[in-house]
Design a protein around this motif. Structure first.
Motif, PDB file in Angstrom:
ATOM      1  N   MET A   1       0.840  -1.193   0.000  1.00  0.00           N
ATOM      2  CA  MET A   1       0.000   0.000   0.000  1.00  0.00           C
ATOM      3  C   MET A   1       0.881   1.252   0.000  1.00  0.00           C
ATOM      4  O   MET A   1       1.733   1.402   0.856  1.00  0.00           O
ATOM      5  N   GLU A   2       0.677   2.118  -0.977  1.00  0.00           N
ATOM      6  CA  GLU A   2       1.486   3.343  -1.049  1.00  0.00           C
ATOM      7  C   GLU A   2       0.731   4.512  -0.431  1.00  0.00           C
ATOM      8  O   GLU A   2      -0.485   4.613  -0.531  1.00  0.00           O
ATOM      9  N   THR A   3       1.482   5.358   0.223  1.00  0.00           N
ATOM     10  CA  THR A   3       0.943   6.557   0.864  1.00  0.00           C
ATOM     11  C   THR A   3       1.867   7.715   0.545  1.00  0.00           C
ATOM     12  O   THR A   3       3.088   7.550   0.571  1.00  0.00           O
ATOM     13  N   ILE A   4       1.299   8.883   0.270  1.00  0.00           N
ATOM     14  CA  ILE A   4       2.114  10.084   0.062  1.00  0.00           C
ATOM     15  C   ILE A   4       1.715  11.104   1.122  1.00  0.00           C
ATOM     16  O   ILE A   4       0.528  11.377   1.308  1.00  0.00           O
ATOM     17  N   LYS A   5       2.717  11.621   1.805  1.00  0.00           N
ATOM     18  CA  LYS A   5       2.487  12.610   2.860  1.00  0.00           C
ATOM     19  C   LYS A   5       3.314  13.850   2.576  1.00  0.00           C
ATOM     20  O   LYS A   5       4.492  13.742   2.244  1.00  0.00           O
ATOM     21  N   LEU A   6       2.696  15.012   2.744  1.00  0.00           N
ATOM     22  CA  LEU A   6       3.431  16.267   2.673  1.00  0.00           C
ATOM     23  C   LEU A   6       3.968  16.543   4.067  1.00  0.00           C
ATOM     24  O   LEU A   6       3.201  16.660   5.018  1.00  0.00           O
ATOM     25  N   GLU A   7       5.284  16.603   4.185  1.00  0.00           N
ATOM     26  CA  GLU A   7       5.932  16.817   5.480  1.00  0.00           C
ATOM     27  C   GLU A   7       6.814  18.052   5.373  1.00  0.00           C
ATOM     28  O   GLU A   7       7.778  18.068   4.614  1.00  0.00           O
ATOM     29  N   LEU A   8       6.441  19.090   6.139  1.00  0.00           N
ATOM     30  CA  LEU A   8       7.145  20.375   6.099  1.00  0.00           C
ATOM     31  C   LEU A   8       7.639  20.754   7.490  1.00  0.00           C
ATOM     32  O   LEU A   8       7.000  20.430   8.484  1.00  0.00           O
ATOM     33  N   ASP A   9       8.760  21.492   7.534  1.00  0.00           N
ATOM     34  CA  ASP A   9       9.234  22.023   8.813  1.00  0.00           C
ATOM     35  C   ASP A   9       8.615  23.404   9.029  1.00  0.00           C
ATOM     36  O   ASP A   9       7.796  23.873   8.227  1.00  0.00           O
ATOM     37  N   GLU A  10       9.028  24.071  10.090  1.00  0.00           N
ATOM     38  CA  GLU A  10       8.440  25.377  10.416  1.00  0.00           C
ATOM     39  C   GLU A  10       8.751  26.455   9.382  1.00  0.00           C
ATOM     40  O   GLU A  10       8.045  27.458   9.280  1.00  0.00           O
ATOM     41  N   LYS A  11       9.785  26.256   8.571  1.00  0.00           N
ATOM     42  CA  LYS A  11      10.130  27.221   7.518  1.00  0.00           C
ATOM     43  C   LYS A  11       9.470  26.870   6.182  1.00  0.00           C
ATOM     44  O   LYS A  11       9.772  27.464   5.153  1.00  0.00           O
ATOM     45  N   LYS A  12       8.621  25.861   6.197  1.00  0.00           N
ATOM     46  CA  LYS A  12       7.927  25.364   5.009  1.00  0.00           C
ATOM     47  C   LYS A  12       8.893  24.770   3.989  1.00  0.00           C
ATOM     48  O   LYS A  12       8.716  24.923   2.779  1.00  0.00           O
ATOM     49  N   HIS A  13       9.912  24.105   4.481  1.00  0.00           N
ATOM     50  CA  HIS A  13      10.800  23.302   3.645  1.00  0.00           C
ATOM     51  C   HIS A  13      10.495  21.847   3.966  1.00  0.00           C
ATOM     52  O   HIS A  13      10.264  21.503   5.122  1.00  0.00           O
ATOM     53  N   GLY A  14      10.518  21.002   2.953  1.00  0.00           N
ATOM     54  CA  GLY A  14      10.240  19.598   3.205  1.00  0.00           C
ATOM     55  C   GLY A  14      10.048  18.841   1.914  1.00  0.00           C
ATOM     56  O   GLY A  14      10.728  19.104   0.926  1.00  0.00           O
ATOM     57  N   ALA A  15       9.070  17.934   1.939  1.00  0.00           N
ATOM     58  CA  ALA A  15       8.877  17.076   0.774  1.00  0.00           C
ATOM     59  C   ALA A  15       7.516  16.405   0.799  1.00  0.00           C
ATOM     60  O   ALA A  15       6.913  16.232   1.851  1.00  0.00           O
ATOM     61  N   PHE A  16       7.086  16.041  -0.409  1.00  0.00           N
ATOM     62  CA  PHE A  16       6.034  15.056  -0.543  1.00  0.00           C
ATOM     63  C   PHE A  16       6.787  13.732  -0.483  1.00  0.00           C
ATOM     64  O   PHE A  16       7.631  13.454  -1.347  1.00  0.00           O
TER      65      PHE A  16
END
Length: 96
Positions: A1-16
């Motif tokens: 099962m695949e899941t995609i999560k948007l994960e950002l730090d407090e500066k709005k840097h991160g990744a899907f």
């Protein structure tokens, strides 16, 4: 099962981030500033290549951008190539 999560730090840097059975197998590295989402890199682990995961990440990012009324700055070669190949699909969100 695949899941995609948007994960950002407090500066709005991160990744899907793309997970399969809890293991991270792909990522689309981004940052958000004002109404611009910049994509820096899209990558998939070698054992997960050829399964369409980069396309899935793109398919997750595009509706997010549209929903939040943003534009995309495509510094990532993969995303830039997709935007160039399919300009009609992405013209409303592509910040050239």
């Amino acid at each position: 099962m695949e899941t995609i999560k948007l994960e950002l730090d407090e500066k709005k840097h991160g990744a899907f981030n793309l997970y399969v059975d809890g293991k991270k197998l792909g990522e689309m590295v981004i940052s958000i500033k004002d109404d611009v989402l910049t994509v820096y890199h899209t990558g998939v682990e070698p054992e997960a290549e050829g399964k369409g995961y980069a396309k899935r990440l793109l398919e997750e990012m595009v509706p997010y951008v549209r929903e939040h009324k943003m534009m995309v700055k495509a510094l990532c070669p993969y995303v830039h190539a997709q935007f160039t190949r399919h300009p009609d699909e992405y013209q409303d969100i592509w910040k050239k």
